[in-house]
Design an enzyme around this catalytic site. Structure first.
Site, short mmCIF file in Angstrom:
data_model
loop_
_atom_site.label_atom_id
_atom_site.label_comp_id
_atom_site.label_asym_id
_atom_site.label_seq_id
_atom_site.Cartn_x
_atom_site.Cartn_y
_atom_site.Cartn_z
N ASP A 173 -5.95 -11.36 1.83
CA ASP A 173 -6.25 -9.95 2.07
C ASP A 173 -4.99 -9.31 2.66
O ASP A 173 -4.77 -9.38 3.85
CB ASP A 173 -7.43 -9.84 3.04
CG ASP A 173 -7.81 -8.41 3.38
OD1 ASP A 173 -7.31 -7.49 2.70
OD2 ASP A 173 -8.58 -8.22 4.33
N GLU A 205 -3.00 -0.45 5.79
CA GLU A 205 -4.41 -0.36 5.41
C GLU A 205 -5.30 -0.94 6.49
O GLU A 205 -6.37 -0.39 6.80
CB GLU A 205 -4.64 -1.09 4.08
CG GLU A 205 -6.03 -0.90 3.48
CD GLU A 205 -7.05 -1.97 3.88
OE1 GLU A 205 -8.20 -1.88 3.42
OE2 GLU A 205 -6.71 -2.89 4.64
#
Length: 348
Positions: A173, A205
């Protein structure tokens, strides 16, 4: 794809320090695009020019990590968490401290259980009680190694193969998304695609979808796909009530996430991706989740609104140093992104 995800995952780049990952994307995307630039936030924007609808493909480059808050008199580093950690996951991990003089190893320590009171041993360890040990003699010694307030810290872990096409490592991720972005652009370069493609490596993010928000505003694409990871329900401790997804059964098309508080994808976007997958016999899964959000949440609310969704890889143990995914799912996602770019004129 295995070589690509390994290279990306083994590299380091926590939120706000994505330079190493951006360099890899720049090198690997260069043969497949017409132009490339880095914006003021640090997002990498690679453009393949066309005459049809514009599609933004966004993969965030950052991983969760730590940042040095201060150095105590004995040379131990206190830190803050950058991104969404579950504190016990940090306990006893090896780390890389990215100093001004280069990376050095360290370990996360805390009070040993042997000297804890019985009640304390029953509680999960908290990050506020942990520290990083780099072997420094004292505060001055640590400073001489190049450690300052704000020094980024990442996990010390490399990709390893598991059985049946699965691999484990840190930062899947979202290095998985970055790998998919690169491979999809490789495929797109060989296709007769009319659309303009913006391949974007976004920053920060994990700490608020920041790079996606600014880059989408600047590009104002017609459609957007965020490429990320998501949680499967195929291992002990989680049930199908939590997630209907499985590793190894194809890429995931998000219909809604965060119970609709993140994104509810436009029906035409879902129709486009589902029909493209079925026509090309690409394995896929669909998901309605009530957990976290992705870059698509920020992108779809930009300007007057941008039809968006997420294509993601079902990944076990997200936000840990031992994430697990299936290499076949990486390829399914890449194939779906590329074929969707090819078919976009039929839907928009």
């Amino acid at each position: 794809m295995e070589e690509l995800i390994t290279k990306l995952s083994n590299a380091h780049g926590i939120s706000g320090s994505e330079g190493n990952i951006r360099t890899i994307l720049e090198e690997d995307l260069k043969p497949y695009v017409d132009e490339m630039r880095v914006d003021k936030m640090g997002n990498l924007i690679a453009v393949k020019k066309g005459e049809g609808p514009s599609i933004m493909l966004a993969a965030h480059m950052d991983e969760i990590g730590l940042m040095v808050k201060y150095i105590d008199d004995n040379g131990f580093l206190k830190f803050v968490k950058i991104g969404g950690w579950y504190d016990p996951t940090l306990h006893s991990q090896r780390v890389i401290v990215h100093t001004t003089k280069g990376p050095i190893p360290g370990v996360i320590g805390s009070k040993p259980p042997h000297v804890m009171k019985p009640d304390d041993r029953k509680k999960p360890p908290e990050a506020k009680d942990m520290f990083i040990d780099i072997g420094a003699k004292d505060k001055e010694d640590a400073a001489n190694m190049g450690i300052i307030v704000g020094t980024p810290v990442s996990m010390d872990r490399e990709v390893k193969k598991l059985a049946n096409g699965k691999i484990t490592g840190k930062a899947f991720d979202n290095r998985a998304g970055c790998a998919i972005l690169i491979d999809a652009m490789r495929q797109i370069a060989d296709m007769d695609i009319k659309a303009t493609i913006y391949a974007v490596g976004t920053v920060q993010e994990e700490v608020g979808l920041k790079g996606a928000r600014t880059s989408a505003f600047g590009l104002n694409p017609d459609i957007a796909i965020a490429i990320d990871t998501t949680i499967p329900g195929d291992h002990p401790g989680i049930s199908k009530d939590d997630s209907v997804l499985d590793t190894g059964k194809g890429g995931v098309i998000t219909i809604a996430d965060a119970a609709g508080r993140g994104i509810i994808a436009a029906p035409q976007v879902i129709k486009w991706l589902v029909e493209t997958a079925e026509k090309n016999e690409i394995p896929y899964q669909t998901d309605v989740g009530d957990g976290g959000t992705t870059d698509a949440t920020a992108i779809h609310l930009t300007r007057e609104g941008i039809p968006s969704t997420v294509i993601s890889v079902a990944t076990r143990y997200i936000h840990s140093p031992v994430e697990v995914l299936d290499l076949a799912d990486l390829q399914s996602c890449s194939d779906l992104v590329a074929k969707a770019a090819l078919s976009v004129n039929d839907y928009f």
